[in-house]
Design an enzyme around this catalytic site. Structure first.
Site, PDB file in Angstrom:
ATOM      1  N   HIS A  25       0.844  -1.205   0.000  1.00  0.00           N
ATOM      2  CA  HIS A  25       0.000   0.000   0.000  1.00  0.00           C
ATOM      3  C   HIS A  25       0.868   1.239   0.000  1.00  0.00           C
ATOM      4  CE1 HIS A  25       0.850  -1.105   4.172  1.00  0.00           C
ATOM      5  NE2 HIS A  25       0.843   0.200   4.447  1.00  0.00           N
TER       6      HIS A  25
ATOM      7  N   HIS B 199       1.091   5.164   1.215  1.00  0.00           N
ATOM      8  CA  HIS B 199       0.562   6.225   2.078  1.00  0.00           C
ATOM      9  C   HIS B 199       0.597   7.538   1.304  1.00  0.00           C
ATOM     10  CE1 HIS B 199       0.877   4.208   6.109  1.00  0.00           C
ATOM     11  NE2 HIS B 199       1.713   3.445   5.430  1.00  0.00           N
TER      12      HIS B 199
HETATM   13  P1  AMP Z   1       2.246   0.398   7.354  1.00  0.00           P
HETATM   14  O1  AMP Z   1       2.928   0.663   8.670  1.00  0.00           O
HETATM   15  O2  AMP Z   1       2.933   1.071   6.183  1.00  0.00           O
HETATM   16  O3  AMP Z   1       2.010  -1.066   7.123  1.00  0.00           O
HETATM   17  O4  AMP Z   1       0.864   1.132   7.453  1.00  0.00           O
HETATM   18  C1  AMP Z   1      -0.310   0.503   7.831  1.00  0.00           C
HETATM   19  C2  AMP Z   1      -1.322   1.598   8.077  1.00  0.00           C
HETATM   20  O5  AMP Z   1      -2.608   1.019   8.070  1.00  0.00           O
HETATM   21  C3  AMP Z   1      -1.162   2.309   9.428  1.00  0.00           C
HETATM   22  O6  AMP Z   1      -0.909   3.692   9.210  1.00  0.00           O
HETATM   23  C4  AMP Z   1      -2.501   2.069  10.134  1.00  0.00           C
HETATM   24  O7  AMP Z   1      -2.945   3.191  10.849  1.00  0.00           O
HETATM   25  C5  AMP Z   1      -3.416   1.727   8.970  1.00  0.00           C
HETATM   26  N1  AMP Z   1      -4.535   0.863   9.278  1.00  0.00           N
HETATM   27  C6  AMP Z   1      -4.496  -0.293   9.974  1.00  0.00           C
HETATM   28  N2  AMP Z   1      -5.734  -0.841  10.022  1.00  0.00           N
HETATM   29  C7  AMP Z   1      -6.552  -0.008   9.331  1.00  0.00           C
HETATM   30  C8  AMP Z   1      -7.939  -0.015   9.026  1.00  0.00           C
HETATM   31  N3  AMP Z   1      -8.754  -0.996   9.467  1.00  0.00           N
HETATM   32  N4  AMP Z   1      -8.445   1.002   8.303  1.00  0.00           N
HETATM   33  C9  AMP Z   1      -7.640   1.992   7.881  1.00  0.00           C
HETATM   34  N5  AMP Z   1      -6.331   2.052   8.128  1.00  0.00           N
HETATM   35  C10 AMP Z   1      -5.777   1.077   8.848  1.00  0.00           C
END
Ligand code: AMP
Ligand code: ZN
Length: 139
Positions: free
Chosen positions: A101, A103
């Protein structure tokens, strides 16, 4: 990991709710629930790939235009001055959700968001050796 264990697959499959801002046949974008700033979005392929290195090339080519489209809308909607795009790849790089994903983080003048790293000194010898070892891998 199969899709039933993956939060983002469950969101894609409508098994978990999200604040969806964009969807097409290959991608969805939704608000990060723990945002760095207002309007922080995640752009996510619908198909599960763990990280950039195992991500499908064709989808990869399609992903950046989606990021650009969403970024333009988010920047206008939030009246952001700027934005960062970020792809955490692997645990040590901060990846918590193992479904690739991007950001998209809107930035505002004077905000306290911290996306920076210490600038270290490196000798020309080290730079040269690093260049050679990377180029060898690319041959
Ligand atoms: P990463 O650390 O790059 O894997 O980012 C994962 C991101 O997903 C984090 O910033 C979390 O806040 C976000 N996240 C986790 N669960 C959810 C969810 N159910 N809906 C939206 N964002 C989420
Ligand atoms: Zn997944």
């Amino acid at each position: 990991m199969n899709s039933s264990d993956c939060i983002f697959c469950r969101i894609v499959n409508n098994e978990l709710p999200c604040f969806k801002v964009y969807e097409d046949s290959d991608f969805i974008a939704f608000l990060d629930i723990r945002p760095a700033n207002r309007g922080h979005c995640l752009i996510v392929p619908k198909k599960h790939y763990e990280n950039l290195l195992d991500f499908d090339e064709e989808l990869l080519n399609k992903m950046m235009p989606v990021v650009k489209k969403v970024a333009s809308a988010v920047k206008k909607a939030t009246k952001a001055d700027a934005f960062n795009i970020l792809l955490n790849n692997g645990k040590e790089a901060g990846q918590e959700v193992n479904h690739v994903h991007i950001h998209l983080i809107p930035r505002f003048k004077g905000d306290q968001v911290n996306i920076s790293w210490g600038r270290r000194e490196m000798s020309n010898k080290e730079l040269e050796e690093t260049t050679s070892s990377i180029k060898r891998e690319l041959e």
